[in-house]
Design an enzyme around this catalytic site. Structure first.
Site, PDB file in Angstrom:
ATOM      1  N   ARG A 114     -48.184 -13.352  97.093  1.00  0.00           N
ATOM      2  CA  ARG A 114     -49.392 -14.009  97.611  1.00  0.00           C
ATOM      3  C   ARG A 114     -49.304 -14.209  99.125  1.00  0.00           C
ATOM      4  NH1 ARG A 114     -50.739 -18.082 100.844  1.00  0.00           N
ATOM      5  NH2 ARG A 114     -49.115 -19.371  99.907  1.00  0.00           N
ATOM      6  N   ASP A 115     -48.361 -15.027  99.575  1.00  0.00           N
ATOM      7  CA  ASP A 115     -48.312 -15.355 101.009  1.00  0.00           C
ATOM      8  C   ASP A 115     -47.946 -14.105 101.808  1.00  0.00           C
ATOM      9  OD1 ASP A 115     -48.375 -16.860 103.329  1.00  0.00           O
ATOM     10  OD2 ASP A 115     -47.086 -18.443 102.576  1.00  0.00           O
ATOM     11  N   HIS A 130     -42.379 -25.749 102.093  1.00  0.00           N
ATOM     12  CA  HIS A 130     -42.836 -24.363 102.279  1.00  0.00           C
ATOM     13  C   HIS A 130     -42.633 -24.020 103.754  1.00  0.00           C
ATOM     14  CE1 HIS A 130     -46.000 -21.145 101.436  1.00  0.00           C
ATOM     15  NE2 HIS A 130     -46.110 -21.229 102.756  1.00  0.00           N
ATOM     16  N   HIS A 180     -42.091 -21.458 106.926  1.00  0.00           N
ATOM     17  CA  HIS A 180     -42.154 -20.120 107.540  1.00  0.00           C
ATOM     18  C   HIS A 180     -41.039 -20.074 108.583  1.00  0.00           C
ATOM     19  CE1 HIS A 180     -45.949 -18.367 105.907  1.00  0.00           C
ATOM     20  NE2 HIS A 180     -46.079 -19.631 105.503  1.00  0.00           N
ATOM     21  N   CYS A 223     -50.027 -16.111 107.726  1.00  0.00           N
ATOM     22  CA  CYS A 223     -51.360 -16.545 107.311  1.00  0.00           C
ATOM     23  C   CYS A 223     -52.358 -15.935 108.266  1.00  0.00           C
ATOM     24  CB  CYS A 223     -51.473 -18.069 107.333  1.00  0.00           C
ATOM     25  SG  CYS A 223     -53.149 -18.644 106.991  1.00  0.00           S
ATOM     26  N   ASN A 227     -42.640 -16.071 105.516  1.00  0.00           N
ATOM     27  CA  ASN A 227     -41.960 -17.220 104.917  1.00  0.00           C
ATOM     28  C   ASN A 227     -40.460 -17.048 105.101  1.00  0.00           C
ATOM     29  OD1 ASN A 227     -44.450 -16.576 102.996  1.00  0.00           O
ATOM     30  ND2 ASN A 227     -44.027 -18.764 102.918  1.00  0.00           N
TER      31      ASN A 227
HETATM   32  P1  HMG Z   1     -67.370 -19.862 102.304  1.00  0.00           P
HETATM   33  O1  HMG Z   1     -67.932 -18.626 102.940  1.00  0.00           O
HETATM   34  O2  HMG Z   1     -67.589 -21.170 102.970  1.00  0.00           O
HETATM   35  O3  HMG Z   1     -67.770 -19.968 100.762  1.00  0.00           O
HETATM   36  O4  HMG Z   1     -65.818 -19.621 102.114  1.00  0.00           O
HETATM   37  P2  HMG Z   1     -69.145 -20.117 100.045  1.00  0.00           P
HETATM   38  O5  HMG Z   1     -68.935 -21.050  98.902  1.00  0.00           O
HETATM   39  O6  HMG Z   1     -70.241 -20.419 101.031  1.00  0.00           O
HETATM   40  O7  HMG Z   1     -69.384 -18.646  99.450  1.00  0.00           O
HETATM   41  C1  HMG Z   1     -69.570 -17.504 100.276  1.00  0.00           C
HETATM   42  C2  HMG Z   1     -69.386 -16.263  99.443  1.00  0.00           C
HETATM   43  O8  HMG Z   1     -68.039 -16.173  98.967  1.00  0.00           O
HETATM   44  C3  HMG Z   1     -70.267 -16.210  98.187  1.00  0.00           C
HETATM   45  O9  HMG Z   1     -70.536 -14.849  97.914  1.00  0.00           O
HETATM   46  C4  HMG Z   1     -69.349 -16.745  97.116  1.00  0.00           C
HETATM   47  O10 HMG Z   1     -69.698 -16.318  95.829  1.00  0.00           O
HETATM   48  C5  HMG Z   1     -68.037 -16.141  97.528  1.00  0.00           C
HETATM   49  P3  HMG Z   1     -71.907 -14.117  98.354  1.00  0.00           P
HETATM   50  O11 HMG Z   1     -72.961 -14.953  97.702  1.00  0.00           O
HETATM   51  O12 HMG Z   1     -71.941 -14.221  99.873  1.00  0.00           O
HETATM   52  O13 HMG Z   1     -71.750 -12.732  97.853  1.00  0.00           O
HETATM   53  N1  HMG Z   1     -66.892 -16.946  97.058  1.00  0.00           N
HETATM   54  C6  HMG Z   1     -65.914 -16.473  96.282  1.00  0.00           C
HETATM   55  N2  HMG Z   1     -65.662 -15.255  95.764  1.00  0.00           N
HETATM   56  C7  HMG Z   1     -64.559 -15.115  94.993  1.00  0.00           C
HETATM   57  N3  HMG Z   1     -63.699 -16.120  94.749  1.00  0.00           N
HETATM   58  C8  HMG Z   1     -63.905 -17.349  95.263  1.00  0.00           C
HETATM   59  C9  HMG Z   1     -65.053 -17.551  96.066  1.00  0.00           C
HETATM   60  N4  HMG Z   1     -65.554 -18.630  96.700  1.00  0.00           N
HETATM   61  C10 HMG Z   1     -66.668 -18.247  97.299  1.00  0.00           C
HETATM   62  N5  HMG Z   1     -63.051 -18.334  95.023  1.00  0.00           N
HETATM   63  C11 HMG Z   1     -63.777 -20.023 100.959  1.00  0.00           C
HETATM   64  C12 HMG Z   1     -64.974 -20.638 101.632  1.00  0.00           C
HETATM   65  C13 HMG Z   1     -62.794 -21.158 100.678  1.00  0.00           C
HETATM   66  C14 HMG Z   1     -64.220 -19.375  99.660  1.00  0.00           C
HETATM   67  C15 HMG Z   1     -63.153 -18.953 101.906  1.00  0.00           C
HETATM   68  O14 HMG Z   1     -62.994 -19.487 103.188  1.00  0.00           O
HETATM   69  C16 HMG Z   1     -61.834 -18.467 101.403  1.00  0.00           C
HETATM   70  O15 HMG Z   1     -61.749 -17.828 100.354  1.00  0.00           O
HETATM   71  N6  HMG Z   1     -60.739 -18.721 102.144  1.00  0.00           N
HETATM   72  C17 HMG Z   1     -59.395 -18.334 101.720  1.00  0.00           C
HETATM   73  C18 HMG Z   1     -58.474 -18.363 102.887  1.00  0.00           C
HETATM   74  C19 HMG Z   1     -57.080 -18.043 102.459  1.00  0.00           C
HETATM   75  O16 HMG Z   1     -56.811 -17.568 101.353  1.00  0.00           O
HETATM   76  N7  HMG Z   1     -56.127 -18.279 103.403  1.00  0.00           N
HETATM   77  C20 HMG Z   1     -54.746 -18.004 103.191  1.00  0.00           C
HETATM   78  C21 HMG Z   1     -54.111 -18.893 102.160  1.00  0.00           C
HETATM   79  S1  HMG Z   1     -53.641 -20.478 102.793  1.00  0.00           S
HETATM   80  C22 HMG Z   1     -52.031 -20.206 103.417  1.00  0.00           C
HETATM   81  O17 HMG Z   1     -51.603 -19.097 103.564  1.00  0.00           O
HETATM   82  C23 HMG Z   1     -51.168 -21.409 103.717  1.00  0.00           C
HETATM   83  C24 HMG Z   1     -50.081 -21.642 102.660  1.00  0.00           C
HETATM   84  O18 HMG Z   1     -49.237 -20.502 102.545  1.00  0.00           O
HETATM   85  C25 HMG Z   1     -49.237 -22.869 103.049  1.00  0.00           C
HETATM   86  C26 HMG Z   1     -48.745 -22.818 104.507  1.00  0.00           C
HETATM   87  O19 HMG Z   1     -48.060 -21.843 104.899  1.00  0.00           O
HETATM   88  O20 HMG Z   1     -49.074 -23.759 105.209  1.00  0.00           O
HETATM   89  C27 HMG Z   1     -50.686 -21.921 101.283  1.00  0.00           C
HETATM   90 MG    MG Z   2     -47.605 -20.026 103.854  1.00  0.00          MG
END
Ligand code: HMG
Ligand code: MG
Length: 306
Positions: A21-22, A213, A215, A246, A255
Site C-alpha cells: 500500500r504505502d 509508522h 519513514h 506519500c 517507509n
Molecule cells: P474528493 O474529490 O473530495 O471526494 O476526494 P468526493 O467525495 O467529492 O468524490 C469525488 C469523486 O471521487 C466521486 O466520483 C466519488 O465517487 C469518487 P465522480 O462522481 O467524480 O466520478 N470517490 C471514490 N471512488 C472510489 N473510492 C472511494 C471514493 N471516494 C470518492 N473511496 C478523497 C476525497 C478522500 C476520496 C480523495 O482525496 C482520496 O481518495 N484521497 C486518498 C489520498 C491517499 O490515498 N493518500 C495516500 C495515503 S495516506 C498516507 O500515505 C499516509 C500514511 O502512510 C501514514 C503516514 O505516513 O503518515 C497512511
Molecule cells: Mg506512510
C-alpha cells in the site's frame, strides 16, 4: 550498578507490512496487478501477522491502487495473516466490505494543510467522514485502525505540536478505532520527539493500542523504533525493501525497510514471527519488476556478491 538501557523492552513485536500500500501508491511506473498479487503472496509466506494490501481510495487521487478489488480477489489469504486496506469514507468502506476485508484503516493527520492536500477536507471533516465507516465496521465486526499523519512534522506547516496529535488521537479513540498508527509521514522525527509523543499519548491511551509508522527519509527510523520500544510500544509499520512515500507529501521517501527492522529485532532477540530471508525474496521479486534496487540496507548487504 546494572545498566538500565535496553533492559525492559517488549519481547514480542507486531510488524505491519505496508509495502503493497504505502510503497506501491507511490510508484511512477505501473506494477501489474498479477505482480502485486504475487508480491503479497510472497509477503504472506514470510509470516507477517498483518499486511496492508491496498487502498480503497479515489482512483483519481491514487491511480496506482485503482485495482484494489482485483488485488484482494487474487491473493491467497494465509490463515494467521490479517489483510487490511486504507478507507477514507463510506464509499471506500462499501468497496472494502465487498472485497471481503475484515480490517480497514482510516487516515487523517495532525496538521490541517496536509490533511487538506491528502484527502481534500479538514481534520474535523475527515473525522465526520469516518463516522459511517466505523458504524459499518461495527455492524460487520471489522477491525479499524486509525492513522495520524504528520505527527512529528508537516511538509507545509513544519513542526507539529504534540498536543495536536493527542487531540486527534483522543477523537479517533472516542469514535471507536481499535488501534492508532502515529505517522512520521516525511521522516523528520528524532528519538527525543518519539519519547515525548509516546509518553503524552500513553497518558491517555493504553500503549497496546499504539503503533508507530516511521519513514526513513533522514535515516532516523531505526533509532526512532528503539526509542518507541523503550516507551513500551510494540507495533511498527514498515515496508519490504523500504518502498514507499506519500504522493501528497513532497520529499517523503520510503517507509523504514522491513528487512532493516527485522535484522535489528532478530538480533535483539525480539520475536516477530516473520522470516527475514523470505522478506528479502519478496523484495527481490518486486525489484525485478520495478527495475530498481530496494533502498533497504540489509537487502543490499544480503544480496551483495563478492
Ligand atoms: P474528493 O474529490 O473530495 O471526494 O476526494 P468526493 O467525495 O467529492 O468524490 C469525488 C469523486 O471521487 C466521486 O466520483 C466519488 O465517487 C469518487 P465522480 O462522481 O467524480 O466520478 N470517490 C471514490 N471512488 C472510489 N473510492 C472511494 C471514493 N471516494 C470518492 N473511496 C478523497 C476525497 C478522500 C476520496 C480523495 O482525496 C482520496 O481518495 N484521497 C486518498 C489520498 C491517499 O490515498 N493518500 C495516500 C495515503 S495516506 C498516507 O500515505 C499516509 C500514511 O502512510 C501514514 C503516514 O505516513 O503518515 C497512511
Ligand atoms: Mg506512510
Amino acid at each position: 550498578m546494572p545498566r538500565e538501557l535496553l533492559n525492559d523492552l517488549p519481547r514480542r513485536v507486531t510488524i505491519v507490512e505496508v509495502g503493497p500500500r504505502d510503497g506501491l501508491q507511490n510508484e511512477h511506473g505501473v506494477v501489474a496487478t498479477a505482480d502485486k498479487i504475487h508480491f503479497i503472496n510472497l509477503l504472506s509466506a514470510a509470516g507477517f501477522p498483518v499486511i496492508e494490501a491496498t487502498s480503497f481510495v479515489s482512483p483519481k487521487a491514487i491511480p496506482q491502487l485503482s485495482d484494489a478489488a482485483e488485488v484482494m480477489a487474487g491473493i491467497e489469504r494465509r490463515p494467521g495473516t490479517r489483510y487490511t486496506a486504507l478507507v477514507p469514507n463510506r464509499k471506500g468502506m462499501e468497496r472494502a466490505l465487498a472485497a471481503g476485508l475484515r480490517e480497514v484503516a482510516v487516515f487523517t493527520g495532525a496538521s490541517e494543510t496536509f490533511v487538506q492536500h491528502n484527502i481534500n477536507t479538514s481534520i474535523v471533516g475527515s473525522i465526520a467522514n469516518f463516522r459511517p465507516v466505523i458504524e459499518m465496521a461495527r455492524e460487520h465486526g471489522v477491525r479499524v485502525r486509525g492513522y495520524i499523519s504528520t505527527a512529528f512534522g508537516c511538509p507545509y506547516e513544519g513542526r507539529v505540536a504534540p498536543d495536536a496529535v493527542l487531540r486527534v488521537a483522543n477523537e479517533l479513540i472516542a469514535l471507536g478505532v481499535d488501534e492508532l498508527s502515529i505517522g512520521d509521514t516525511i521522516g523528520v522525527a528524532t528519538p527525543n520527539q518519539v519519547v515525548e509523543i509516546s509518553d503524552l499519548l500513553k497518558s491517555a491511551i493504553p500503549v497496546e493500542r499504539l503503533a508507530m509508522h516511521f519513514h526513513d527519509t533522514r535515516g532516523t527510523a531505526l533509532a526512532n523504533v528503539l526509542a518507541a520500544l523503550d516507551c513500551g510500544i510494540s507495533s511498527f509499520d514498515s515496508s519490504s525493501g523500504g518502498l514507499g512515500g506519500c504522493p501528497y507529501a513532497p520529499g517523503a521517501s520510503g517507509n523504514l525497510a522491513t528487512e532493516d527492522l527485522l535484522y535489528m529485532l532478530d538480533g535483539m532477540g525480539i520475536e516477530t514471527g516473520v522470516n527475514l530471508a523470505a522478506v528479502v525474496e519478496a523484495s527481490h521479486f518486486l525489484a525485478s519488476k520495478r527495475g530498481l534496487p530496494p533502498a533497504s540496507r540489509y537487502y543490499a548487504a544480503a544480496t551483495a556478491t563478492l
